[in-house]
Write an enzyme that holds these catalytic residues in place. Structure first.
Site, mmCIF file in Angstrom:
data_model
loop_
_atom_site.group_PDB
_atom_site.id
_atom_site.type_symbol
_atom_site.label_atom_id
_atom_site.label_comp_id
_atom_site.label_asym_id
_atom_site.label_seq_id
_atom_site.Cartn_x
_atom_site.Cartn_y
_atom_site.Cartn_z
ATOM 1 N N SER A 136 2.335 -5.297 6.935
ATOM 2 C CA SER A 136 3.792 -5.294 7.137
ATOM 3 C C SER A 136 4.069 -6.339 8.321
ATOM 4 O O SER A 136 3.294 -6.737 8.997
ATOM 5 C CB SER A 136 4.471 -3.799 7.911
ATOM 6 O OG SER A 136 5.722 -3.830 8.148
ATOM 7 N N TYR A 149 4.063 2.879 13.982
ATOM 8 C CA TYR A 149 3.891 2.287 12.804
ATOM 9 C C TYR A 149 3.378 0.801 12.906
ATOM 10 O O TYR A 149 2.471 0.410 12.253
ATOM 11 C CB TYR A 149 5.056 2.386 11.931
ATOM 12 C CG TYR A 149 5.284 1.600 10.663
ATOM 13 C CD1 TYR A 149 4.461 2.104 9.417
ATOM 14 C CD2 TYR A 149 5.770 0.503 10.581
ATOM 15 C CE1 TYR A 149 4.523 1.830 8.236
ATOM 16 C CE2 TYR A 149 5.561 -0.307 9.270
ATOM 17 C CZ TYR A 149 5.167 0.334 8.060
ATOM 18 O OH TYR A 149 5.098 -0.176 6.966
#
Length: 290
Positions: A136, A149
């Protein structure tokens, strides 16, 4: 690596991005093993892509050898491993519980590392293969509300960078995909947090980011696998930002040119073509379990 006839093990297969990835891999002629928790949707997807279904909870690390063994027993050694399974952890880190930390770390980084460890020896022995990590842009620039995250995705990207160095001199490749917001149920949950929502809104207004369509991402990822690319950043307008983060790694790669790597030693024996003790769901042509 041309994917036609290759065995691809895809985790997180029934998610918003997993389904288009499975379809695009199958369209390119790959033999796809799809892995996810929910049996019903998994069997439907396996039937659609004429693949093999292995239901599994990837946070149970002790079960992962059985996952790989089931895939190998049905479709042969894994040629491409795609780490797509992941979970978001949204909100102030001070509000996170121990279970949040354990679950996010287990699925986003521990499971990919363990699965890679299990399939890598056979890839090295064949001098062929690819490990794909769906990371990501949070690994590059973490927004508030995504600390946990982002930490796991940064760890995933870093592990792929190190693995790429270890695999020098072999034909085994790594691909790290660092993507921005994708139109998905995961993104819907992320923007429920006011701080995260405000950060993404600012990024969209300044045109640093825009929402990506899952099918477009899937096509780009599969094309990058076949092209042997080491890294893919989406949206492409964020590539310069990601490049700044990767600059030190590029310096290290250059500095270590010619340095011998332990990967070139004799690898461990590949996983045998033996079915696991526990039964594994295998879809028949009518979508039922066979």
């Amino acid at each position: 690596m041309r994917l036609s006839g290759r065995h691809v093990l895809l985790t997180g297969a029934t998610g918003s991005l997993g389904r288009p990835l499975a379809r695009e891999l199958a369209r390119r002629g790959a033999r796809v093993t799809v892995v996810a928790r929910g049996l019903g949707p998994l069997l439907e997807l396996a039937d659609e892509v004429r693949g093999h279904a292995v239901p599994a909870d990837l946070t149970d690390l002790a079960s992962l050898p059985d996952v790989v063994a089931a895939a190998v027993a049905e479709q042969g050694q894994v040629d491409v491993l795609v780490h797509n399974a992941g979970v978001e952890a949204v909100g102030p880190f001070a509000h996170a519980g121990t279970g949040d930390v354990e679950r996010t770390v287990a699925l986003n980084i521990a499971a990919p590392l363990e699965l890679t460890r299990l399939v890598l020896p056979a890839m090295i022995a064949r001098d062929s293969g690819s490990v794909v990590a769906m990371s990501s842009l949070s690994a590059v620039a973490t927004f508030p509300g995504l600390s946990l995250y982002g930490a796991t995705k940064a760890a995933l990207s870093a592990s792929m960078a190190g693995l790429r160095l270890e695999l020098r001199g072999t034909r085994v490749r790594t691909l790290t995909v660092e993507i921005g917001p994708v139109a998905s149920s995961m993104m819907d949950r992320i923007v429920e947090d006011p701080t995260s929502a405000a950060a993404f809104a600012r990024a969209r207004r300044t045109r640093v980011l825009h929402d990506l369509e899952p099918a477009d991402v899937a096509r780009s990822v599969v094309a990058a696998i076949e092209a042997g690319r080491p890294r893919l950043t989406l949206p492409r307008r964020a590539a310069a930002l990601a490049g700044l983060s990767h600059a030190p790694r590029a310096v290290v790669r250059a500095a270590l040119t010619g340095v011998a790597h332990v990967t070139h030693a004799a690898p461990a024996a590949p996983i045998a073509l033996v079915a696991p003790a526990d039964p594994v769901a295998r879809p028949a042509s009518d979508g039922t379990t066979g």
